[in-house]
Design a protein around this motif. Structure first.
Motif, PDB file in Angstrom:
ATOM      1  N   ASN A  81       5.171  44.849  40.642  1.00 35.76           N
ATOM      2  CA  ASN A  81       6.080  45.996  40.691  1.00 35.76           C
ATOM      3  C   ASN A  81       7.531  45.579  40.820  1.00 35.76           C
ATOM      4  OD1 ASN A  81       4.004  47.959  40.548  1.00 35.76           O
ATOM      5  ND2 ASN A  81       3.600  47.700  42.740  1.00 35.76           N
ATOM      6  N   ARG A  82       7.783  44.478  41.527  1.00 32.12           N
ATOM      7  CA  ARG A  82       9.159  44.053  41.794  1.00 32.12           C
ATOM      8  C   ARG A  82       9.268  42.541  41.665  1.00 32.12           C
ATOM      9  NH1 ARG A  82      10.222  45.097  47.660  1.00 32.12           N
ATOM     10  NH2 ARG A  82       8.201  44.047  47.744  1.00 32.12           N
ATOM     11  N   CYS A  83      10.489  42.089  41.444  1.00 34.33           N
ATOM     12  CA  CYS A  83      10.725  40.646  41.420  1.00 34.33           C
ATOM     13  C   CYS A  83      10.387  40.021  42.765  1.00 34.33           C
ATOM     14  CB  CYS A  83      12.185  40.373  41.055  1.00 34.33           C
ATOM     15  SG  CYS A  83      12.547  38.613  40.853  1.00 34.33           S
ATOM     16  N   PHE A 100       8.672  35.097  37.029  1.00 37.21           N
ATOM     17  CA  PHE A 100       7.301  35.120  36.503  1.00 37.21           C
ATOM     18  C   PHE A 100       7.061  33.907  35.614  1.00 37.21           C
ATOM     19  CE2 PHE A 100       4.266  36.361  33.132  1.00 37.21           C
ATOM     20  CZ  PHE A 100       3.126  36.329  33.925  1.00 37.21           C
ATOM     21  N   TRP A 101       8.047  33.566  34.785  1.00 35.71           N
ATOM     22  CA  TRP A 101       7.944  32.354  33.969  1.00 35.71           C
ATOM     23  C   TRP A 101       7.799  31.128  34.872  1.00 35.71           C
ATOM     24  CZ3 TRP A 101       6.960  29.546  29.922  1.00 35.71           C
ATOM     25  CH2 TRP A 101       7.550  28.292  29.762  1.00 35.71           C
ATOM     26  N   VAL A 102       8.544  31.091  35.952  1.00 34.29           N
ATOM     27  CA  VAL A 102       8.451  29.973  36.896  1.00 34.29           C
ATOM     28  C   VAL A 102       7.044  29.919  37.497  1.00 34.29           C
ATOM     29  CG1 VAL A 102       9.360  28.976  39.035  1.00 34.29           C
ATOM     30  CG2 VAL A 102      10.920  30.062  37.395  1.00 34.29           C
ATOM     31  N   LEU A 103       6.512  31.062  37.864  1.00 31.97           N
ATOM     32  CA  LEU A 103       5.165  31.121  38.448  1.00 31.97           C
ATOM     33  C   LEU A 103       4.123  30.527  37.514  1.00 31.97           C
ATOM     34  CD1 LEU A 103       3.237  32.134  40.690  1.00 31.97           C
ATOM     35  CD2 LEU A 103       3.172  34.342  39.487  1.00 31.97           C
ATOM     36  N   LEU A 104       4.294  30.717  36.220  1.00 29.60           N
ATOM     37  CA  LEU A 104       3.311  30.223  35.251  1.00 29.60           C
ATOM     38  C   LEU A 104       3.246  28.696  35.206  1.00 29.60           C
ATOM     39  CD1 LEU A 104       3.787  32.691  32.258  1.00 29.60           C
ATOM     40  CD2 LEU A 104       1.975  32.678  33.978  1.00 29.60           C
ATOM     41  N   HIS A 105       4.198  28.023  35.785  1.00 32.89           N
ATOM     42  CA  HIS A 105       4.116  26.564  35.906  1.00 32.89           C
ATOM     43  C   HIS A 105       3.029  26.162  36.895  1.00 32.89           C
ATOM     44  CE1 HIS A 105       8.052  27.008  34.043  1.00 32.89           C
ATOM     45  NE2 HIS A 105       8.139  25.717  33.863  1.00 32.89           N
ATOM     46  N   HIS A 106       2.652  27.095  37.766  1.00 30.52           N
ATOM     47  CA  HIS A 106       1.690  26.792  38.826  1.00 30.52           C
ATOM     48  C   HIS A 106       0.413  27.609  38.744  1.00 30.52           C
ATOM     49  CE1 HIS A 106       4.336  24.229  41.324  1.00 30.52           C
ATOM     50  NE2 HIS A 106       5.304  24.997  40.860  1.00 30.52           N
ATOM     51  N   ARG A 143       4.684  35.607  45.666  1.00 26.65           N
ATOM     52  CA  ARG A 143       3.528  34.902  45.105  1.00 26.65           C
ATOM     53  C   ARG A 143       3.908  33.457  44.769  1.00 26.65           C
ATOM     54  NH1 ARG A 143      -0.629  37.434  42.264  1.00 26.65           N
ATOM     55  NH2 ARG A 143      -2.086  35.954  41.325  1.00 26.65           N
ATOM     56  N   LEU A 144       5.090  33.276  44.234  1.00 20.86           N
ATOM     57  CA  LEU A 144       5.556  31.948  43.846  1.00 20.86           C
ATOM     58  C   LEU A 144       5.690  31.034  45.060  1.00 20.86           C
ATOM     59  CD1 LEU A 144       6.668  29.989  41.711  1.00 20.86           C
ATOM     60  CD2 LEU A 144       8.886  31.131  41.928  1.00 20.86           C
ATOM     61  N   ARG A 145       6.163  31.574  46.162  1.00 18.50           N
ATOM     62  CA  ARG A 145       6.343  30.756  47.369  1.00 18.50           C
ATOM     63  C   ARG A 145       5.029  30.320  47.992  1.00 18.50           C
ATOM     64  NH1 ARG A 145      11.580  34.167  49.594  1.00 18.50           N
ATOM     65  NH2 ARG A 145      13.129  32.901  48.467  1.00 18.50           N
ATOM     66  N   GLU A 146       3.936  30.979  47.613  1.00 17.46           N
ATOM     67  CA  GLU A 146       2.629  30.489  48.029  1.00 17.46           C
ATOM     68  C   GLU A 146       2.314  29.174  47.323  1.00 17.46           C
ATOM     69  OE1 GLU A 146      -0.186  33.543  47.204  1.00 17.46           O
ATOM     70  OE2 GLU A 146       0.736  35.002  48.577  1.00 17.46           O
ATOM     71  N   GLY A 196      14.515  46.163  36.784  1.00 20.02           N
ATOM     72  CA  GLY A 196      15.217  47.394  37.109  1.00 20.02           C
ATOM     73  C   GLY A 196      16.506  47.633  36.355  1.00 20.02           C
ATOM     74  N   HIS A 197      16.834  46.778  35.391  1.00 18.53           N
ATOM     75  CA  HIS A 197      18.092  46.938  34.660  1.00 18.53           C
ATOM     76  C   HIS A 197      18.048  48.155  33.741  1.00 18.53           C
ATOM     77  CE1 HIS A 197      20.033  43.319  36.011  1.00 18.53           C
ATOM     78  NE2 HIS A 197      19.043  42.548  35.594  1.00 18.53           N
ATOM     79  N   GLU A 198      19.068  48.992  33.849  1.00 17.58           N
ATOM     80  CA  GLU A 198      19.164  50.182  33.010  1.00 17.58           C
ATOM     81  C   GLU A 198      19.308  49.836  31.538  1.00 17.58           C
ATOM     82  OE1 GLU A 198      21.513  52.547  30.397  1.00 17.58           O
ATOM     83  OE2 GLU A 198      22.430  50.942  31.599  1.00 17.58           O
ATOM     84  N   SER A 199      19.955  48.713  31.234  1.00 19.00           N
ATOM     85  CA  SER A 199      20.274  48.376  29.843  1.00 19.00           C
ATOM     86  C   SER A 199      19.255  47.454  29.179  1.00 19.00           C
ATOM     87  CB  SER A 199      21.664  47.732  29.769  1.00 19.00           C
ATOM     88  OG  SER A 199      21.695  46.492  30.457  1.00 19.00           O
TER      89      SER A 199
END
Length: 213
Positions: free
Chosen positions: A140-142, A126-132, A148-151, A91-94
């Motif tokens: 849509n959102r972080c 998302f990078w962290v999720l790819l470890h699992h 998903r990661l906490r699963e 969501g960062h504008e920049s």
């Protein structure tokens, strides 16, 4: 380009018998989670704090502020062989402006900077999720990524050094999954996406060259 070719050639003057200069890489991060992650990765690859410098970001968390911090650090004596600006869309504008600024700094004819982006969409988690998990399902959102990661990692929380250290045992899985996601980016519309694996590949390259010398 070989690592040692990026810094000012004047800083590499040496006499016969001296060891070649060490590579110096600067990492400028958006948040604390990223700082903790790259510190754990630095240790995993056996690199020193002189070889991998994690900058104190005094400019702010917005992507354009991360780039501004990198620019300011470039003025420091000695320079850096490689500079990674680590930030996410979230969501960062920049976000787009920061990417354009990096391309401009790296591509200018007069004193180009060895600066590269390491981005994640929608966020670093998302990078962290790819470890699992290997997935290219859109988010849509972080908050959706973290859910998903906490699963996979119950109790996951940002900027937790102990949790980050656990990820190092799954780093190879993340590297392979991130490359897979990157290859599918045109089909997924770059959601999700990450280029953080290029930073870790660079860490491995620095470590390998260190072993040779």
């Amino acid at each position: 380009m070989p690592i040692s070719k990026l810094r000012d050639s004047g800083s590499f003057r040496r006499t016969a018998g001296q060891k070649p200069p060490r590579s110096i890489t600067l990492i400028v991060c958006e948040g604390e989670t990223e700082q903790e992650y790259f510190e754990a990765a630095r240790i995993k690859y056996g690199l020193t704090t002189a070889e991998i410098v994690l900058a104190e970001n005094t400019k702010g968390a917005a992507p354009i502020s991360v780039v501004a911090c990198a620019e300011a650090k470039c003025a420091e004596r000695g320079g850096y062989d490689r500079i990674f600006c680590v930030f996410d869309r979230n969501g960062h504008e920049s976000f787009d402006r920061a990417r354009t600024r990096i391309a401009t700094l790296a591509g200018r004819k007069n004193k180009p900077l060895p600066v590269l982006e390491a981005i994640s969409i929608p966020c670093f988690e998302f990078w962290v999720l790819l470890h699992h998990e290997r997935t290219d399902a859109p988010f849509n959102r972080c908050a959706d990524v973290i859910e998903r990661l906490r699963e996979r990692m119950p109790g996951y929380e940002k900027a937790n050094a102990a949790i980050v250290r656990q990820l190092m045992s799954r780093l190879q899985d993340a590297l392979e999954s991130a490359a897979w996601v990157e290859n599918r980016a045109e089909h997924t519309g770059h959601n999700p996406y990450t280029s953080v694996h290029h930073v870790l590949r660079h860490f491995a390259q620095v470590a390998d060259q260190k072993d040779i010398t």
